[in-house]
Design an enzyme around this catalytic site. Structure first.
Site, PDB file in Angstrom:
ATOM      1  N   THR A 119      13.240 -12.468  -1.268  1.00  0.00           N
ATOM      2  CA  THR A 119      12.030 -11.658  -1.142  1.00  0.00           C
ATOM      3  C   THR A 119      10.878 -12.583  -0.802  1.00  0.00           C
ATOM      4  O   THR A 119      10.978 -13.802  -0.946  1.00  0.00           O
ATOM      5  CB  THR A 119      11.682 -10.943  -2.452  1.00  0.00           C
ATOM      6  N   GLU A 120       9.766 -11.993  -0.398  1.00  0.00           N
ATOM      7  CA  GLU A 120       8.635 -12.827  -0.020  1.00  0.00           C
ATOM      8  C   GLU A 120       7.940 -13.464  -1.217  1.00  0.00           C
ATOM      9  O   GLU A 120       7.093 -14.323  -1.057  1.00  0.00           O
ATOM     10  CB  GLU A 120       7.641 -12.052   0.829  1.00  0.00           C
ATOM     11  N   GLY A 121       8.328 -13.039  -2.427  1.00  0.00           N
ATOM     12  CA  GLY A 121       7.817 -13.709  -3.617  1.00  0.00           C
ATOM     13  C   GLY A 121       8.605 -14.968  -3.957  1.00  0.00           C
ATOM     14  O   GLY A 121       8.268 -15.672  -4.897  1.00  0.00           O
ATOM     15  N   ASN A 154       0.271 -12.276   4.091  1.00  0.00           N
ATOM     16  CA  ASN A 154       0.587 -12.938   2.825  1.00  0.00           C
ATOM     17  C   ASN A 154       0.831 -14.427   3.006  1.00  0.00           C
ATOM     18  O   ASN A 154       0.442 -15.232   2.168  1.00  0.00           O
ATOM     19  CB  ASN A 154       1.797 -12.270   2.176  1.00  0.00           C
TER      20      ASN A 154
END
Lengths: 262, 330, 330, 262
Positions: free
Chosen positions: A51-53, B104
């Site tokens: 995930t982008e986290g 982001n």
């Protein structure tokens, strides 16, 4: 329909089919997460999901995660890092093989708008949108950097626009080799998977054409729901309906039945 | 060694001011953010903030609804599975908040550039799109020549984007565990808190729990924010509520919805402020507001095992109150 | 889930080749580096390596003495408290190794740039000095226009330096703990191993100990190298010997001196090769070479407590041998 | 001498006096580490000590560390990160207030050579040195980024050169405001602490002048041991000898007595 399935389920399965075993893959929240984990549960057991986290090796527990780093994705991860690692080192770098993103609006070259709806052409002077959406999030980074990108969205005429109100995430820009003007590390969108069918870019012009329609849809319906003069690819065909194995795998992932509430 | 504990109201009074660049260090919208710090900003009527949020959270949603934010730089303005952020949305659509859009990654890169004190950060993202061409801070310019200007790679002669680094005046960073000296452990995605803690001119931590410094010495590789970077530590359990804090508590789904629905109208905001911002004075009253049953339920998170290795070093409430009394005395 | 364990000789045979860009992921000269991988490179007579070492270690010192390195990029070429690195020194002074000098930060920045696949990395260091002006790779140029060329900041018009990113063909990274899938924990300074693991085209880990994957799930924030980036895992305890591995063993001071002294002359090197490189075939023979008494003494490190939280997940030698037998069979 | 101390001890104490309480400070290996931790043990208890390996809050245990991330510095650290953090985020950024570095050779403007000795002026064509030294390590980064830098070296004529063989780490370059041509985030060297005395830069010309000599030395000896025409600062004085407290604190740090083996 041979099996009882929803349009959302067809879309998730069609998107999941775009993911190959072993690939490094990034999924967003919601539908694209389900599509990704469906692929893992079905035909791509060795997909390397992230995930982008910066959450690696996790599978959702307890239902569809509320976000890309929701606790439902934190119970069995092998590694937590952060955004610079996930979106930068692994995605913008060109390392990630496939990314799934959503869209509020697309144009014929696969450019995506998730920033806002102005409802009319925005002139040179910027102003607030009539309807503010979410902005890029990681979508611009995924669209710029992933080797290929699959765009998922509802097939409605207003969403398939002649020109997007705001170009949030790059598809093929003005088409052809326009993307080459910029040093993106990724190759651009390889498919749009919609609620009605699958569009793919023409190899030369990069204009998206209808490649497949779903059993419950038709080329005519799709053309009517597309805001530009949609062309049919020479390969146009009916997308295979979900198999029993696919549907079982998807529903194992979609434990709360989010996709069955059509 | 002197400790850095401070009460939340004092932290807001001492480290914030109207018109400042205020950055929140958080996970993504559903994850750990010191929402309670935003509540206190509103209680103290901070205005005209230039907010820097890597991603939106309920804190930002609230600050926008409260009219506390004039300018905003952000990579994502939604609430993920909880939909659009109504307070932020109203403020942006009405033009009351001027929102400069980034992605982001570019927000993370701008923190990286700030941490390194670079003049600019090379970008292979955001270029070629309206994220580069449209500037809400300079709305008359198209394509904006100064938001993400081109920079020429001296090796190839090719054009890249140049992002502007961020060095916020203050970063208030949510951490799972802190010791009284400001050494901190985050569980779950760091998101950009590591880079932000180096980019910001001042750092205040808001911690779910406090531990003895021996915990940090046992796990130094987990201490991604060392105390030497930190001005102050606020102890405020459930500061992320209604969002989640991995290892500590889950997201409060009904309150996420209730809150976001309220922020969709001025009346709804007024009611939310009355009920969930102005309605408590102390930490205990805040926790009572959430409610003991809900606290118990949210604490029964499947991620709870992540906190297990550190529990033996947790400071008790009595320890913490004693330290806080000291700092008041001094 | 298939595991990635591989024996050291097979790892060298499969992942290395003459003339390749070979990067070592290590701590500073006295810290954790997979020196044993370098011994195996020599045993297999790898030549003409283009070595990329953030800092020198005894591995690099040895590879230089062995004549295995043609080109070298490095930030620090000494052995810290153990003085100059005699093998490297001889090779550089004779011109046999062409050494391109950088600083310790610029090496880290070049890995960062490689990880991000940037064209260049802005630099506020190395500029204005001979590190910028002198290029051993282009000795005829002064001031070298291409080692660290100027780049113009588009915001201010001011000139900065531009470092060239590194994307080594192979990085062999020392880690304290790995699981069979390649998830890894480092104890002590990461130095630049995090960035390198993302910059390199292929990553092989050399681990002091193997643990079950459940250990990684308990401490995901410690897993700075996830398995999805890793090609193979080599189990080789005391691979850093005679250097130290925090949490596992101390530096072997007498052997550091003996080794460095030997590398100071061709004859010394030949003797060292005979005694400490060609003299073992298996891991057990290698450990016997160090000697059980010395292993016991070095393992009695004051840093040993750092390993305590993970000991319950350690795989036994029998478990590991079984996994290795599997991989040989397949 | 009123107390019995070695020249190395005088040098370490003089360097340690340059560090103020509360500062963020980076120390190298060996002598500079001892000087730094002496300051912490004596007059700067709140100094925030770091190493270039990203080791924070540590004090040496079991003797002089063999390196900046030796196990002797790993037993009581509160945080381990890495080089990008320490040398980049905290040092090159200009955040670190003081750095201590060693030198093999310096010139009158505080430029440092730790790369190699050629023994003659190197012409435009680069070639290997007669004697290879350590290279920059973190010294260039510290010299570029720290708000001020203290250089420590043995006071011998060959080391105090009219021109350094190789400019590894920037002092004031060609003097005056030459440093301003480059976007260094740090201010340059504030002192050279040698085995014989202390040199400081003239505020205008940035040429290093003799500011203090040690009780066992003399201005004449120092001038004789300096390869350029050394000027005396108007403030020239004898550096205070170590106090008993200083010596006690230093010897508490230098447990193995490395500095007492003169």
């Amino acid at each position: 329909m041979s099996l009882n399935y929803t349009r959302q389920e067809m879309m998730a399965i069609a998107a999941g089919r775009e993911i190959r075993d072993g690939e490094l893959a990034i999924f967003g929240v919601g539908l694209s997460l389900l599509a990704g984990f469906f692929a893992q549960a079905h035909h791509a057991p060795n997909v390397r999901a992230m995930t982008e986290g910066g959450i690696y090796g996790a599978t959702p527990v307890g239902g569809l995660p509320w976000g890309v780093e929701c606790n439902r994705l934190c119970t069995n991860a092998v590694s937590f890092t952060g955004g610079l690692d996930a979106l930068g080192f692994l995605v913008a770098s060109g390392r990630c093989e496939v990314g799934l993103i959503g869209a509020a609006q697309v144009d014929r070259f696969g450019n995506v708008n998730t920033t806002g709806i102005w409802g009319e052409l925005l002139d040179e002077h910027y102003r607030p949108p009539k309807t503010r959406l979410t902005g890029s999030g990681g979508a611009n980074d995924i669209a710029s950097g992933c080797q290929r990108v699959v765009i998922m969205l509802a097939h409605e005429k207003k969403r398939f626009a002649e020109r997007v109100d705001y170009l949030t995430s790059p598809g093929y820009l003005s088409g052809g080799n326009a993307r080459a003007r910029y040093p993106f590390r990724g190759g651009g969108p390889s498919a749009m998977v919609t609620t009605l069918g699958i569009l793919r870019p023409d190899p030369e012009t990069k204009e998206f054409q209808l490649d497949a329609y779903f059993a419950f849809s038709s080329p005519a319906e799709i053309r009517a729901q597309t805001g530009w003069d949609l062309q049919f690819a020479p390969t146009l065909h009916i997308a295979p309906e979900p198999t029993e194995e696919e549907l079982t795998a998807l529903r194992r992932v979609d434990v709360t039945g989010a996709l069955r509430r059509n | 060694m002197t400790h850095k504990l401070i009460a939340l109201p004092q932290a807001v009074a001492r480290f914030t001011r109207d018109g400042m660049q205020y950055a929140s260090g958080a996970a993504l919208p559903v994850g750990a953010d010191a929402v309670a710090f935003g509540r206190e900003l509103i209680r103290q009527n901070r205005r005209q903030l230039h907010a820097i949020f890597h991603s939106n959270t309920q804190q930002l949603n609230l600050l926008c609804a409260a009219g506390a934010v004039d300018k905003l730089e952000c990579g994502f303005t939604g609430l993920e599975g909880f939909g659009f952020a109504n307070g932020l949305r109203r403020a942006v659509e009405s033009g009351r908040v001027v929102l400069e859009d980034y992605s982001n990654l570019s927000m993370a890169l701008r923190f990286l550039g700030g941490a390194l004190n670079w003049p600019f950060v090379p970008a292979t993202v955001n270029i070629g799109t309206d994220v580069q061409f449209r500037s809400a801070f300079h709305p008359e310019e198209y394509a904006s020549p100064r938001k993400i200007p081109p920079v020429i790679d001296p090796f190839s002669g090719q054009e890249y984007g140049a992002l502007s680094p961020l060095r916020p005046e203050l970063a208030v960073i949510h951490v799972t565990l802190a010791d009284p000296e400001g050494n901190a452990i985050m569980l779950g995605s760091e998101w950009s808190r590591f880079e932000l803690s180096r980019a910001a001119r001042r750092v205040v931590l808001v911690a779910d729990a406090l531990v003895a410094t021996d915990c940090m010495r046992q796990f130094p590789n987990l201490v991604r924010i060392p105390g030497l970077l930190v001005e102050a530590v606020v102890y405020w359990p459930f500061s992320a509520w209604p969002q989640a804090s991995p290892g500590v508590h889950d997201v409060d789904e009904p309150h996420m919805r209730l809150m976001n629905q309220a922020l969709g109208t001025p009346e709804g905001y007024a009611g939310y402020r009355r009920d969930f911002i102005d309605s408590y004075q102390t930490l205990d009253e805040y926790l009572a507001l959430i409610g003991p049953d809900r606290i118990t339920a949210l604490s029964a998170t499947a991620t709870g095992f992540l906190l297990d290795p550190y529990r033996r070093w947790l400071l008790s409430r009595a320890d913490i109150d004693e330290l806080l009394a000291e700092s008041k005395a001094s």
